[in-house]
Design an enzyme around this catalytic site. Structure first.
Site, PDB file in Angstrom:
ATOM      1  N   LYS A 184      51.453  32.709 -14.734  1.00 61.05           N
ATOM      2  CA  LYS A 184      50.084  32.516 -14.401  1.00 61.05           C
ATOM      3  C   LYS A 184      50.044  32.678 -12.737  1.00 61.05           C
ATOM      4  CE  LYS A 184      46.287  29.370 -15.614  1.00 61.05           C
ATOM      5  NZ  LYS A 184      45.336  30.495 -16.007  1.00 61.05           N
TER       6      LYS A 184
HETATM    7  N1  PPE Z   1      45.086  33.968 -20.875  1.00 55.44           N
HETATM    8  C1  PPE Z   1      44.745  33.930 -19.854  1.00 55.44           C
HETATM    9  C2  PPE Z   1      44.836  35.217 -19.050  1.00 55.44           C
HETATM   10  C3  PPE Z   1      44.236  32.899 -19.098  1.00 55.44           C
HETATM   11  O1  PPE Z   1      43.789  32.966 -17.861  1.00 55.44           O
HETATM   12  C4  PPE Z   1      44.026  31.592 -19.853  1.00 55.44           C
HETATM   13  C5  PPE Z   1      43.720  30.165 -18.901  1.00 55.44           C
HETATM   14  C6  PPE Z   1      44.466  31.642 -20.972  1.00 55.44           C
HETATM   15  C7  PPE Z   1      45.125  32.796 -21.709  1.00 55.44           C
HETATM   16  C8  PPE Z   1      44.655  30.492 -21.728  1.00 55.44           C
HETATM   17  O2  PPE Z   1      45.626  29.412 -21.347  1.00 55.44           O
HETATM   18  P1  PPE Z   1      45.399  28.060 -21.680  1.00 55.44           P
HETATM   19  O3  PPE Z   1      44.519  27.380 -20.655  1.00 55.44           O
HETATM   20  O4  PPE Z   1      46.846  27.234 -21.521  1.00 55.44           O
HETATM   21  O5  PPE Z   1      45.032  27.624 -23.203  1.00 55.44           O
HETATM   22  N2  PPE Z   1      42.661  30.704 -18.117  1.00 55.44           N
HETATM   23  C9  PPE Z   1      41.990  29.562 -17.294  1.00 55.44           C
HETATM   24  C10 PPE Z   1      40.765  29.994 -16.763  1.00 55.44           C
HETATM   25  C11 PPE Z   1      41.011  31.094 -15.788  1.00 55.44           C
HETATM   26  C12 PPE Z   1      40.067  31.131 -14.509  1.00 55.44           C
HETATM   27  O6  PPE Z   1      40.670  30.493 -13.550  1.00 55.44           O
HETATM   28  O7  PPE Z   1      39.016  31.303 -14.695  1.00 55.44           O
HETATM   29  C13 PPE Z   1      41.666  28.250 -18.073  1.00 55.44           C
HETATM   30  O8  PPE Z   1      41.411  28.187 -19.290  1.00 55.44           O
HETATM   31  O9  PPE Z   1      42.081  27.240 -17.309  1.00 55.44           O
END
Ligand code: PPE
Length: 305
Positions: free
Chosen positions: A159
């Site tokens: 990330k």
């Molecule tokens: N894929 C991507 C590309 C991604 O950015 C996120 C989180 C996820 C999957 C889901 O990951 P998780 O939060 O661990 O379930 N995206 C973040 C938001 C991005 C942004 O800054 O806008 C978030 O959900 O916090």
């Protein structure tokens, strides 16, 4: 989405006033996207504010840094404690938390080895990422003309801040075309994920979500949903899906920390039943789990104070 300022931001070991949390314009991370970050949510629970799966988020932050070859000058436990301290300092019960580690000021150029690593943690109240009615009405998805990074280009498993240029290109294209969110395909044409969420489809009664190898972030919400779905008695697996799996899906939803569980009502204008029964059951359970209302998953809610 606008940011609402709070009192304090944690910067390199100290809580500083919101307005004082600034960096020099020659900060390395600003020029080269050399940073790693997390998005975490705290929710109000019966025992006080609790940060959902905080430890796993911080472990992923350190893994992202490891992929980038960046050494965070703190331990996982120190950053966990700092997140709790930041939430406590703002007095917020429920909020979004953004830890960020980035290459700092002092060195310029592409050799990052001599660079210092700075760490900041901010939190603020953040509403529904894909809109208030995303769960019930669903979101409209469009397959992006932008391809998700290849593993040997910009590792999608990390990330990193720089990776999100790719996500922003896709998101803006989708919004401009009148959609809510973009589906991103991997270089091999299989579905990776959305610009800021993982994606799930129901096909032949089975829930499927693409793996890290397809260019998806290993989502913590994705992992939560897999557990919840299986406990609800559904078959749920990590596997590759094609774009056309989305077109003929029985149900589809996207999930992430910010978006939580949001149903999908169409992909490239092919309508999908929304919200489907599995999506509704999962979204409803997720809503309770994050607030510490389901005993079995209480350990995921890490008390902030
Ligand atoms: N894929 C991507 C590309 C991604 O950015 C996120 C989180 C996820 C999957 C889901 O990951 P998780 O939060 O661990 O379930 N995206 C973040 C938001 C991005 C942004 O800054 O806008 C978030 O959900 O916090």
């Amino acid at each position: 989405m606008p940011i609402t300022p709070t009192d304090k931001i944690w910067m390199n070991g100290e809580l500083v006033d919101w307005d004082k949390a600034q960096v020099h314009v020659l900060t390395h991370g600003l020029h080269y996207g050399s940073g790693v970050f997390e998005g975490i949510r705290a929710y109000e629970t019966a025992d006080g504010p609790a940060i959902f799966r905080l430890t796993e988020h911080i472990e992923r932050l350190f893994n992202s840094a490891k992929i980038l070859g960046m050494t965070i000058p703190y331990t996982v436990q120190e950053i966990i404690d700092a997140c709790k301290e930041t939430v406590a300092a703002t007095g917020l019960g429920s909020c979004y938390i953004r830890p960020l580690a980035y290459l700092g000021y002092g060195e310029m150029g592409l050799n990052t080895l001599p660079c210092s690593v700075d760490v900041a943690i901010a939190c603020w109240p953040w509403g529904a990422y894909l809109g208030d009615d995303a769960v019930t009405k669903g979101v409209r998805l469009k397959t992006s003309s932008w391809t998700r990074h290849d593993h040997n280009t910009m590792p999608p498993a990390a990330k990193t801040t720089g990776n999100y240029v790719n996500s922003s290109l896709a998101k803006v294209e989708a919004i401009r075309a009148g959609y809510d969110e973009a589906v991103m395909l991997a270089p091999n044409g299989l579905v990776a994920e959305c610009s800021g969420e993982n994606i799930f489809v129901a096909r032949h009664g089975k829930l499927i979500t693409p793996p890290l190898s397809a260019g998806a972030l290993e989502g913590i919400t994705q992992s939560t949903v897999l557990t919840i779905a299986r406990d609800l008695g559904y078959e749920a697996v990590i596997d590759n899906i094609a774009r056309t799996d989305l077109y003929i899906a029985e149900e589809a939803f996207v999930c992430g920390t910010a978006a939580e569980v949001s149903s999908v009502n169409s992909v490239d204008d092919r309508e999908i039943d929304c919200p489907g029964p599995k999506t509704s059951a999962i979204a409803e359970t997720y809503h309770k789990v994050i607030r510490g209302e389901v005993e079995k998953y209480r350990s995921w809610c890490e008390l902030a104070v």
